[in-house]
Scaffold this motif. Sequence first.
Motif, PDB file in Angstrom:
ATOM      1  N   VAL A 167      70.160  36.413 126.045  1.00 47.88           N
ATOM      2  CA  VAL A 167      70.174  36.203 124.557  1.00 47.88           C
ATOM      3  C   VAL A 167      68.753  36.770 123.899  1.00 47.88           C
ATOM      4  O   VAL A 167      68.941  37.364 122.705  1.00 47.88           O
ATOM      5  N   ASP A 168      67.786  36.686 124.317  1.00 45.06           N
ATOM      6  CA  ASP A 168      66.537  37.287 123.600  1.00 45.06           C
ATOM      7  C   ASP A 168      66.767  38.944 123.704  1.00 45.06           C
ATOM      8  O   ASP A 168      66.243  39.523 122.307  1.00 45.06           O
ATOM      9  N   LEU A 169      67.427  39.453 124.689  1.00 38.71           N
ATOM     10  CA  LEU A 169      67.582  40.918 124.608  1.00 38.71           C
ATOM     11  C   LEU A 169      68.599  41.242 123.734  1.00 38.71           C
ATOM     12  O   LEU A 169      68.324  42.258 122.920  1.00 38.71           O
ATOM     13  N   VAL A 170      69.724  40.481 123.484  1.00 38.79           N
ATOM     14  CA  VAL A 170      70.475  40.958 122.425  1.00 38.79           C
ATOM     15  C   VAL A 170      70.065  40.800 121.101  1.00 38.79           C
ATOM     16  O   VAL A 170      70.292  41.687 120.165  1.00 38.79           O
ATOM     17  N   ASP A 171      69.315  39.692 120.896  1.00 42.14           N
ATOM     18  CA  ASP A 171      68.687  39.490 119.555  1.00 42.14           C
ATOM     19  C   ASP A 171      67.593  40.582 119.378  1.00 42.14           C
ATOM     20  O   ASP A 171      67.570  40.763 118.091  1.00 42.14           O
ATOM     21  N   SER A 172      66.973  40.895 120.230  1.00 45.05           N
ATOM     22  CA  SER A 172      65.833  41.922 119.909  1.00 45.05           C
ATOM     23  C   SER A 172      66.663  43.163 119.643  1.00 45.05           C
ATOM     24  O   SER A 172      66.115  43.966 118.599  1.00 45.05           O
ATOM     25  N   ILE A 173      67.890  43.623 120.277  1.00 43.44           N
ATOM     26  CA  ILE A 173      68.482  44.963 119.934  1.00 43.44           C
ATOM     27  C   ILE A 173      69.003  44.592 118.313  1.00 43.44           C
ATOM     28  O   ILE A 173      69.006  45.767 117.538  1.00 43.44           O
ATOM     29  N   GLY A 174      69.652  43.726 118.206  1.00 39.15           N
ATOM     30  CA  GLY A 174      70.144  43.205 116.994  1.00 39.15           C
ATOM     31  C   GLY A 174      69.128  43.419 115.744  1.00 39.15           C
ATOM     32  O   GLY A 174      69.285  44.041 114.640  1.00 39.15           O
ATOM     33  N   SER A 175      67.815  43.046 116.034  1.00 38.17           N
ATOM     34  CA  SER A 175      67.092  42.848 115.178  1.00 38.17           C
ATOM     35  C   SER A 175      66.496  44.652 115.110  1.00 38.17           C
ATOM     36  O   SER A 175      65.947  45.023 113.891  1.00 38.17           O
ATOM     37  N   SER A 176      66.307  45.316 115.973  1.00 36.96           N
ATOM     38  CA  SER A 176      66.088  46.664 115.889  1.00 36.96           C
ATOM     39  C   SER A 176      67.142  47.525 115.029  1.00 36.96           C
ATOM     40  O   SER A 176      66.683  48.234 114.115  1.00 36.96           O
ATOM     41  N   ILE A 177      68.360  47.260 115.306  1.00 38.70           N
ATOM     42  CA  ILE A 177      69.341  48.048 114.530  1.00 38.70           C
ATOM     43  C   ILE A 177      69.328  47.372 113.164  1.00 38.70           C
ATOM     44  O   ILE A 177      69.199  48.390 112.102  1.00 38.70           O
ATOM     45  N   ARG A 178      69.166  46.281 112.570  1.00 40.65           N
ATOM     46  CA  ARG A 178      68.825  45.807 111.390  1.00 40.65           C
ATOM     47  C   ARG A 178      67.645  46.478 110.639  1.00 40.65           C
ATOM     48  O   ARG A 178      67.768  46.881 109.770  1.00 40.65           O
ATOM     49  N   PHE A 179      66.581  46.600 111.316  1.00 36.22           N
ATOM     50  CA  PHE A 179      65.333  47.122 110.926  1.00 36.22           C
ATOM     51  C   PHE A 179      65.748  48.838 110.674  1.00 36.22           C
ATOM     52  O   PHE A 179      65.339  49.202 109.593  1.00 36.22           O
ATOM     53  N   ILE A 180      66.331  49.434 111.439  1.00 32.67           N
ATOM     54  CA  ILE A 180      66.786  50.699 111.293  1.00 32.67           C
ATOM     55  C   ILE A 180      67.615  50.724 110.144  1.00 32.67           C
ATOM     56  O   ILE A 180      67.389  51.873 109.174  1.00 32.67           O
ATOM     57  N   PHE A 181      68.563  50.009 109.838  1.00 31.17           N
ATOM     58  CA  PHE A 181      69.413  50.097 108.683  1.00 31.17           C
ATOM     59  C   PHE A 181      68.610  49.774 107.409  1.00 31.17           C
ATOM     60  O   PHE A 181      68.996  50.564 106.676  1.00 31.17           O
ATOM     61  N   LEU A 182      67.720  48.921 107.307  1.00 31.12           N
ATOM     62  CA  LEU A 182      66.919  48.447 106.380  1.00 31.12           C
ATOM     63  C   LEU A 182      65.922  49.729 106.111  1.00 31.12           C
ATOM     64  O   LEU A 182      65.787  50.164 104.881  1.00 31.12           O
ATOM     65  N   LEU A 183      65.323  50.597 107.100  1.00 33.18           N
ATOM     66  CA  LEU A 183      64.756  51.824 106.768  1.00 33.18           C
ATOM     67  C   LEU A 183      65.516  52.892 106.306  1.00 33.18           C
ATOM     68  O   LEU A 183      65.097  53.413 105.149  1.00 33.18           O
TER      69      LEU A 183
END
Length: 105
Positions: A5-21
Amino acid sequence: MRAIVDLVDSIGSSIRFIFLLIFLTILGFGLMFTAGASYVAPQVADKVVERAERFGERAIEEERLRRLGTEGWGHTTSGRVASTRTEGQFGEDEGGWAEEPPSGY
């Protein structure tokens, strides 16, 4: 299970951050181009209008001189006096203006 769950949450946060950038980069470029266009476009338009006016005035003057030349007033498109001395159909001299035009022609 918690690790997955932490791994999926971390990947999701990274993807969201990249889209925000990416979104912020596109927004920044859009603002930069908009500001540049709003500053540059009026200056370019003014220069184009001035150039078109000069071109139009020059074309009008050349057309006027050409018409004067064809009517026998001795003008050419270069602004110099043309020699219009010709012989008519029966040998008479039809002559023309041989003087220099006033300045500004």
